[in-house]
Design a protein around this motif. Structure first.
Motif, mmCIF file in Angstrom:
data_model
loop_
_atom_site.group_PDB
_atom_site.id
_atom_site.type_symbol
_atom_site.label_atom_id
_atom_site.label_comp_id
_atom_site.label_asym_id
_atom_site.label_seq_id
_atom_site.Cartn_x
_atom_site.Cartn_y
_atom_site.Cartn_z
ATOM 1 N N GLN A 46 0.856 -1.184 0.000
ATOM 2 C CA GLN A 46 0.000 0.000 0.000
ATOM 3 C C GLN A 46 0.896 1.240 0.000
ATOM 4 O O GLN A 46 1.812 1.351 0.805
ATOM 5 C CB GLN A 46 -0.916 0.005 1.229
ATOM 6 N N MET A 47 0.606 2.140 -0.903
ATOM 7 C CA MET A 47 1.424 3.345 -1.067
ATOM 8 C C MET A 47 0.545 4.575 -0.962
ATOM 9 O O MET A 47 -0.599 4.579 -1.439
ATOM 10 C CB MET A 47 2.141 3.324 -2.419
ATOM 11 N N GLN A 48 1.092 5.610 -0.348
ATOM 12 C CA GLN A 48 0.397 6.883 -0.216
ATOM 13 C C GLN A 48 1.326 8.006 -0.670
ATOM 14 O O GLN A 48 2.502 8.042 -0.302
ATOM 15 C CB GLN A 48 -0.050 7.126 1.228
ATOM 16 N N GLY A 49 0.780 8.895 -1.486
ATOM 17 C CA GLY A 49 1.529 10.026 -1.982
ATOM 18 C C GLY A 49 0.807 11.326 -1.720
ATOM 19 O O GLY A 49 -0.141 11.394 -0.926
ATOM 20 N N LEU A 50 1.254 12.370 -2.389
ATOM 21 C CA LEU A 50 0.628 13.682 -2.218
ATOM 22 C C LEU A 50 -0.663 13.817 -2.989
ATOM 23 O O LEU A 50 -1.540 14.592 -2.592
ATOM 24 C CB LEU A 50 1.612 14.779 -2.665
ATOM 25 N N TRP A 51 -0.799 13.066 -4.074
ATOM 26 C CA TRP A 51 -1.955 13.235 -4.951
ATOM 27 C C TRP A 51 -2.811 11.987 -5.069
ATOM 28 O O TRP A 51 -3.955 12.081 -5.525
ATOM 29 C CB TRP A 51 -1.498 13.650 -6.356
ATOM 30 N N MET A 52 -2.277 10.821 -4.702
ATOM 31 C CA MET A 52 -3.041 9.582 -4.868
ATOM 32 C C MET A 52 -2.558 8.531 -3.881
ATOM 33 O O MET A 52 -1.445 8.613 -3.358
ATOM 34 C CB MET A 52 -2.905 9.056 -6.306
ATOM 35 N N ASP A 53 -3.433 7.553 -3.645
ATOM 36 C CA ASP A 53 -3.127 6.363 -2.845
ATOM 37 C C ASP A 53 -3.276 5.145 -3.743
ATOM 38 O O ASP A 53 -4.287 5.010 -4.454
ATOM 39 C CB ASP A 53 -4.071 6.243 -1.644
ATOM 40 N N CYS A 54 -2.271 4.282 -3.717
ATOM 41 C CA CYS A 54 -2.255 3.124 -4.604
ATOM 42 C C CYS A 54 -2.115 1.841 -3.804
ATOM 43 O O CYS A 54 -1.541 1.836 -2.705
ATOM 44 C CB CYS A 54 -1.105 3.225 -5.611
ATOM 45 N N VAL A 55 -2.651 0.765 -4.380
ATOM 46 C CA VAL A 55 -2.593 -0.567 -3.773
ATOM 47 C C VAL A 55 -2.131 -1.536 -4.846
ATOM 48 O O VAL A 55 -2.632 -1.528 -5.975
ATOM 49 C CB VAL A 55 -3.970 -0.995 -3.224
ATOM 50 N N TRP A 56 -1.174 -2.364 -4.467
ATOM 51 C CA TRP A 56 -0.665 -3.385 -5.380
ATOM 52 C C TRP A 56 -0.995 -4.755 -4.792
ATOM 53 O O TRP A 56 -0.564 -5.107 -3.704
ATOM 54 C CB TRP A 56 0.845 -3.230 -5.553
#
Length: 230
Positions: A46-56
């Motif tokens: 699980q990744m979190q950034g400034l503009w989006m959150d992503c799941v692999w």
């Protein structure tokens, strides 16, 4: 003033810094949680950034969700967004100034004007570097503090991601390029007039005429006082 080769090196470093800061701003892996699970449909990262959150997912599916609502975001995340966008804008403006301040270019004015333009470009790069370092350091401190203080299992904790490394490296490139450009001081103006370059055909002929005229004015015939003969 620095040589053209060193200025080109500084311009290349600043360009790499601008590209890196832009890419780091858009990357979603500012903080990453790595989960090793046996099920196929459970997320392994699980990744979190400034503009989006992503799941692999372990099946190979990669899904991202945009953070469209600005008002629902915490204040520190909004400040980091603004700082990174402002850093990219200031660094891009510094690239425009640096292209005018390079000694190898024909535009930008005189030798002294190019020096002042290069110093202004260096100031923009240093400011952009600071605007990158502040949110990156702030975000890293929050992630590490939350990782060490919370009682959650390790599978639910986050650690700094690759985007932070790219941000720090880009800030270093911008800082190095800015310092080099700030050393492009033209120095004090000499009392002697600035002579045109031998490679400048437009000013070479007037310079020769002016030099010939000065030589003629400075030449005076020699007078000898002969003794009077009586």
């Amino acid at each position: 003033m620095l040589s053209a080769a060193i200025q080109i090196l500084a311009f290349a470093l600043a360009l790499l810094g601008v590209l890196g800061a832009t890419v780091a701003t858009l990357l979603p892996n500012w903080k990453v949680s790595v989960n090793v699970w046996s099920s196929v449909m459970t997320p392994i990262s699980q990744m979190q950034g400034l503009w989006m959150d992503c799941v692999w997912y372990s099946s190979g599916v990669f899904s991202c969700t945009m953070k469209n609502s600005v008002l629902s975001l915490p204040a520190h995340l909004q400040a980091m967004r603004a700082a990174m966008v402002l850093s990219c804008m200031v660094a891009s403006f510094g690239l425009c100034l640096a292209s005018l301040g390079l000694k190898c270019t024909r535009w930008g004015g005189s030798h002294r004007a190019k020096g002042h333009t290069a110093i202004a470009a260096g100031g923009c790069f240093i400011l952009a570097s600071l605007l990158c370092l502040v949110p990156a350091s702030w975000f890293t401190n929050e992630v590490i503090t939350a990782f060490l203080t919370t009682d959650l299992p390790d599978s639910s904790k986050y650690q700094p991601g690759g985007a932070l490394c790219v941000t720090f490296i880009s800030a270093g490139f911008l800082l190095a390029g800015g310092v080099i450009f700030c050393l492009s001081c033209p120095g004090k103006r000499s009392r002697r007039p600035d002579y045109p370059s031998p490679t400048d055909p437009d000013r070479l002929v007037p310079y020769r005429d002016e030099q010939r005229r000065r030589e003629q004015q400075s030449w005076k015939p020699l007078k000898f006082d002969l003794p009077d003969r009586k």
